[in-house]
Design an enzyme around this catalytic site. Structure first.
Site, mmCIF file in Angstrom:
data_model
loop_
_atom_site.group_PDB
_atom_site.id
_atom_site.type_symbol
_atom_site.label_atom_id
_atom_site.label_comp_id
_atom_site.label_asym_id
_atom_site.label_seq_id
_atom_site.Cartn_x
_atom_site.Cartn_y
_atom_site.Cartn_z
ATOM 1 N N LYS A 67 -2.170 -8.115 5.700
ATOM 2 C CA LYS A 67 -1.510 -9.400 5.892
ATOM 3 C C LYS A 67 -0.001 -9.239 5.934
ATOM 4 O O LYS A 67 0.722 -10.116 6.357
ATOM 5 C CB LYS A 67 -1.854 -10.358 4.727
ATOM 6 C CG LYS A 67 -3.311 -10.592 4.522
ATOM 7 C CD LYS A 67 -3.498 -11.454 3.244
ATOM 8 C CE LYS A 67 -4.933 -11.466 2.837
ATOM 9 N NZ LYS A 67 -5.087 -12.175 1.519
ATOM 10 N N GLY A 68 0.447 -8.074 5.438
ATOM 11 C CA GLY A 68 1.878 -7.861 5.213
ATOM 12 C C GLY A 68 2.782 -8.075 6.408
ATOM 13 O O GLY A 68 3.938 -8.475 6.249
ATOM 14 N N ASP A 99 4.777 3.387 3.122
ATOM 15 C CA ASP A 99 4.979 4.040 1.827
ATOM 16 C C ASP A 99 4.498 5.500 1.957
ATOM 17 O O ASP A 99 5.234 6.343 2.445
ATOM 18 C CB ASP A 99 4.195 3.227 0.788
ATOM 19 C CG ASP A 99 4.358 3.726 -0.635
ATOM 20 O OD1 ASP A 99 5.306 4.444 -0.914
ATOM 21 O OD2 ASP A 99 3.519 3.383 -1.488
ATOM 22 N N LYS A 137 9.814 3.557 3.043
ATOM 23 C CA LYS A 137 9.945 4.189 1.717
ATOM 24 C C LYS A 137 9.762 5.690 1.930
ATOM 25 O O LYS A 137 8.764 6.285 1.533
ATOM 26 C CB LYS A 137 8.853 3.629 0.804
ATOM 27 C CG LYS A 137 9.338 3.339 -0.602
ATOM 28 C CD LYS A 137 8.177 3.012 -1.498
ATOM 29 C CE LYS A 137 7.944 1.538 -1.670
ATOM 30 N NZ LYS A 137 6.854 1.268 -2.640
ATOM 31 N N VAL A 190 8.480 -3.290 -3.953
ATOM 32 C CA VAL A 190 9.190 -4.426 -3.358
ATOM 33 C C VAL A 190 8.221 -5.526 -2.939
ATOM 34 O O VAL A 190 7.050 -5.267 -2.686
ATOM 35 C CB VAL A 190 10.069 -3.994 -2.157
ATOM 36 C CG1 VAL A 190 11.078 -2.930 -2.560
ATOM 37 C CG2 VAL A 190 9.214 -3.506 -0.998
ATOM 38 N N ASP A 213 3.386 -8.380 -0.638
ATOM 39 C CA ASP A 213 2.894 -9.019 -1.867
ATOM 40 C C ASP A 213 2.862 -8.093 -3.065
ATOM 41 O O ASP A 213 2.925 -6.874 -2.949
ATOM 42 C CB ASP A 213 1.453 -9.502 -1.649
ATOM 43 C CG ASP A 213 0.447 -8.334 -1.628
ATOM 44 O OD1 ASP A 213 0.677 -7.391 -0.855
ATOM 45 O OD2 ASP A 213 -0.519 -8.351 -2.409
ATOM 46 N N ARG A 236 4.480 -13.339 -1.020
ATOM 47 C CA ARG A 236 4.586 -13.100 0.420
ATOM 48 C C ARG A 236 5.539 -14.093 1.084
ATOM 49 O O ARG A 236 6.123 -13.814 2.125
ATOM 50 C CB ARG A 236 3.212 -13.225 1.094
ATOM 51 C CG ARG A 236 2.233 -12.124 0.742
ATOM 52 C CD ARG A 236 1.053 -12.176 1.708
ATOM 53 N NE ARG A 236 -0.102 -11.457 1.205
ATOM 54 C CZ ARG A 236 -0.319 -10.140 1.362
ATOM 55 N NH1 ARG A 236 0.565 -9.415 1.997
ATOM 56 N NH2 ARG A 236 -1.404 -9.573 0.886
HETATM 57 P P1 IMP Z 1 0.868 3.426 2.634
HETATM 58 O O1 IMP Z 1 -0.494 3.595 3.246
HETATM 59 O O2 IMP Z 1 1.006 4.166 1.346
HETATM 60 O O3 IMP Z 1 1.982 3.748 3.610
HETATM 61 O O4 IMP Z 1 0.979 1.945 2.185
HETATM 62 C C1 IMP Z 1 1.076 0.953 3.087
HETATM 63 C C2 IMP Z 1 0.770 -0.397 2.476
HETATM 64 O O5 IMP Z 1 0.861 -0.397 1.047
HETATM 65 C C3 IMP Z 1 1.793 -1.397 2.944
HETATM 66 O O6 IMP Z 1 1.442 -1.925 4.204
HETATM 67 C C4 IMP Z 1 1.742 -2.393 1.816
HETATM 68 O O7 IMP Z 1 0.672 -3.278 1.995
HETATM 69 C C5 IMP Z 1 1.473 -1.558 0.583
HETATM 70 N N1 IMP Z 1 2.729 -1.227 -0.111
HETATM 71 C C6 IMP Z 1 3.409 -0.060 -0.092
HETATM 72 N N2 IMP Z 1 4.524 -0.123 -0.823
HETATM 73 C C7 IMP Z 1 4.574 -1.373 -1.310
HETATM 74 C C8 IMP Z 1 5.518 -2.086 -2.128
HETATM 75 O O8 IMP Z 1 6.571 -1.575 -2.558
HETATM 76 N N3 IMP Z 1 5.215 -3.387 -2.398
HETATM 77 C C9 IMP Z 1 4.092 -3.992 -1.939
HETATM 78 N N4 IMP Z 1 3.193 -3.384 -1.169
HETATM 79 C C10 IMP Z 1 3.433 -2.083 -0.852
HETATM 80 MG MG MG Z 2 -0.540 -5.508 -0.844
#
Ligand code: IMP
Ligand code: MG
Length: 176
Positions: free
Chosen positions: A41-42, A101, A129, A151, A157, A163
């Protein structure tokens, strides 16, 4: 649990960055068949603002993938619960997410979307990140680099809250 929010990027700063990204995308994809695919949803808020700043015709679609659930730490699992509804074969696909992330989510989506035969496949994120990156994800467009902090806001969220904040803030939880 109570939490304090420290603003990292205010509305104006975000709007300027979104306009800058949209201008680059509009120029890079001029004359192409661009499909913006928001990662739910982000990405809903970012995509809505970005799409309205893009000056070339676009198609909009969404995919839903989740890796975090209700926690602030990665579960290490990514589920694709909603796929795109249009045929993206031969189209120029740009995955849109607000924050990357570890990169696991986007890297998994890259694999999935490559199989659909797009003409090109790239990604745009507002928040990078980078210090936490574990998977190799080529980001064609990245707005801001963010530190290793949790964040929220502008679509992002914590346990489905925040959100709707128009800015991006770091959450300082008082229970840890
Ligand atoms: P990744 O697969 O580790 O890159 O994470 C991606 C997803 O994790 C993002 O689309 C967010 O939904 C969630 N996420 C990563 N970092 C944060 C944060 O700092 N706050 C909230 N959600 C996060
Ligand atoms: Mg989330």
């Amino acid at each position: 649990m109570s939490a304090t929010l420290d603003i990292l990027f205010d509305e104006k700063t975000i709007a300027e960055k979104v306009a800058e990204l949209a201008a680059r995308i509009s120029s890079d994809y001029a004359g192409r068949d661009l499909v913006l695919v928001g990662v739910l949803k982000g990405a809903a808020v970012f995509l809505a603002d970005l799409a309205r700043r893009i000056t070339i015709p676009v198609t909009v679609d969404f995919v839903q993938a989740s890796s975090y659930g209700m926690s602030t730490t990665s579960s290490g699992r990514i589920a694709v619960s909603k796929d795109v509804s249009c045929d993206i074969r031969g189209k120029d696909v740009l995955l849109v997410d607000t924050i990357v992330d570890t990169g696991e989510t986007l890297s998994r989506l890259f694999e999935l979307f490559k199989e659909k035969g797009p003409a090109s496949l790239k990604a745009v994120v507002l928040l990078d990140k980078r210090c936490r990156r574990a998977a190799d994800v080529p980001l064609a467009y990245a707005g801001f680099e963010v530190p290793d902090a949790f964040v929220v806001g502008y679509g992002v969220d914590h346990a489905e809250k925040y959100r709707n904040l128009p800015y991006i803030a770091v959450v300082e939880r008082s229970d840890r």
